[in-house]
Design a protein around this motif. Structure first.
Motif, PDB file in Angstrom:
ATOM      1  N   UNK A   9      -0.962   3.062   1.696  1.00  0.00           N
ATOM      2  CA  UNK A   9      -2.246   3.461   1.120  1.00  0.00           C
ATOM      3  C   UNK A   9      -3.424   2.864   1.897  1.00  0.00           C
ATOM      4  N   UNK A  10      -3.187   1.796   2.641  1.00  0.00           N
ATOM      5  CA  UNK A  10      -4.251   1.167   3.434  1.00  0.00           C
ATOM      6  C   UNK A  10      -4.436   1.818   4.797  1.00  0.00           C
ATOM      7  N   UNK A  14      -7.296   1.125   7.663  1.00  0.00           N
ATOM      8  CA  UNK A  14      -6.907   0.434   8.894  1.00  0.00           C
ATOM      9  C   UNK A  14      -7.320   1.276  10.100  1.00  0.00           C
ATOM     10  N   UNK A  15      -7.023   2.570  10.049  1.00  0.00           N
ATOM     11  CA  UNK A  15      -7.397   3.467  11.157  1.00  0.00           C
ATOM     12  C   UNK A  15      -8.907   3.491  11.362  1.00  0.00           C
ATOM     13  N   UNK A  51       4.539  -6.718   8.805  1.00  0.00           N
ATOM     14  CA  UNK A  51       3.799  -7.567   9.739  1.00  0.00           C
ATOM     15  C   UNK A  51       2.303  -7.275   9.706  1.00  0.00           C
ATOM     16  N   UNK A  52       1.911  -6.228   8.998  1.00  0.00           N
ATOM     17  CA  UNK A  52       0.515  -5.795   8.959  1.00  0.00           C
ATOM     18  C   UNK A  52      -0.156  -6.321   7.693  1.00  0.00           C
ATOM     19  N   UNK A  53      -1.391  -6.785   7.878  1.00  0.00           N
ATOM     20  CA  UNK A  53      -2.160  -7.332   6.762  1.00  0.00           C
ATOM     21  C   UNK A  53      -3.549  -6.710   6.745  1.00  0.00           C
ATOM     22  N   UNK A  54      -4.132  -6.667   5.569  1.00  0.00           N
ATOM     23  CA  UNK A  54      -5.524  -6.261   5.420  1.00  0.00           C
ATOM     24  C   UNK A  54      -6.299  -7.399   4.777  1.00  0.00           C
ATOM     25  N   UNK A  55      -7.563  -7.475   5.161  1.00  0.00           N
ATOM     26  CA  UNK A  55      -8.497  -8.402   4.532  1.00  0.00           C
ATOM     27  C   UNK A  55      -9.368  -7.552   3.617  1.00  0.00           C
ATOM     28  N   UNK A  61     -11.321  -2.676   2.103  1.00  0.00           N
ATOM     29  CA  UNK A  61     -10.637  -3.215   3.278  1.00  0.00           C
ATOM     30  C   UNK A  61     -11.693  -3.463   4.353  1.00  0.00           C
ATOM     31  N   UNK A  62     -11.784  -4.726   4.800  1.00  0.00           N
ATOM     32  CA  UNK A  62     -12.818  -5.098   5.772  1.00  0.00           C
ATOM     33  C   UNK A  62     -12.239  -5.639   7.077  1.00  0.00           C
TER      34      UNK A  62
END
Length: 168
Positions: A9-10, A14-15, A51-55, A61-62
């Protein structure tokens, strides 16, 4: 701010952030990220492999990054030398939404990566970037990473490589 594992969903967010970074690099003559990298398939694999993270700032999402523990294929050969042969974590694809640049998001990411590494009894982090990516190099050096040498990524292009030994 908070950091979470990325989900499918992120991916749109991310893109969007990755595309902002690509445009910044293109406008600044940095041949690091382009139409061919990073590909959506790589981003999807990062999510699948956890391995992927979002802030996030609230629910927005920033920032995005990849944190991998284990050997990095591109780091096996270096023109120079790593500071240690100990197990390490690697930060890849660090990117921050343009409207949040200069607000400590990258430092927040680094603090998270260091804490995760220490939880796993790993006391070394590695990172690489394009020689012309001056803003990223400045951040890396300001964050007490040491220059170790030149590595070559999958497509054969060189990157400047850094390592930071974490305090126990």
């Amino acid at each position: 701010m908070k950091i979470e594992l990325s989900t499918r969903e992120n991916l749109k967010d991310i893109l969007n952030i990755i595309n902002q970074a690509k445009l910044y690099m293109k406008e600044n003559g940095i041949n690091q990220w382009n139409e061919d990298y990073p590909k959506i398939e790589s981003l999807e694999n990062d999510i699948l492999n956890k391995n992927s993270y979002v802030v996030k700032d609230g629910e927005k999402v920033i920032g995005t990054f990849v944190l991998i523990f284990g050997d990095e294929k591109s780091y096996q050969k270096i023109e120079g030398s790593w500071k240690t042969d100990l197990p390490y974590g690697t930060l890849h694809r660090v990117a921050v939404d343009n409207s949040y640049k200069g607000k400590g998001v990258a430092s927040f990411i680094l603090d998270f990566a260091e804490a995760m590494a220490k939880e796993k009894n790993i006391f070394s982090l590695r990172i690489d970037t394009h020689k012309d990516n001056i803003s990223m190099r400045r951040f890396i050096e300001k964050s007490n990473f040491d220059f170790c040498g030149i590595i070559y990524v999958e497509d054969g292009t060189p990157r400047v490589a850094f390592e930071k030994i974490l305090k126990i």
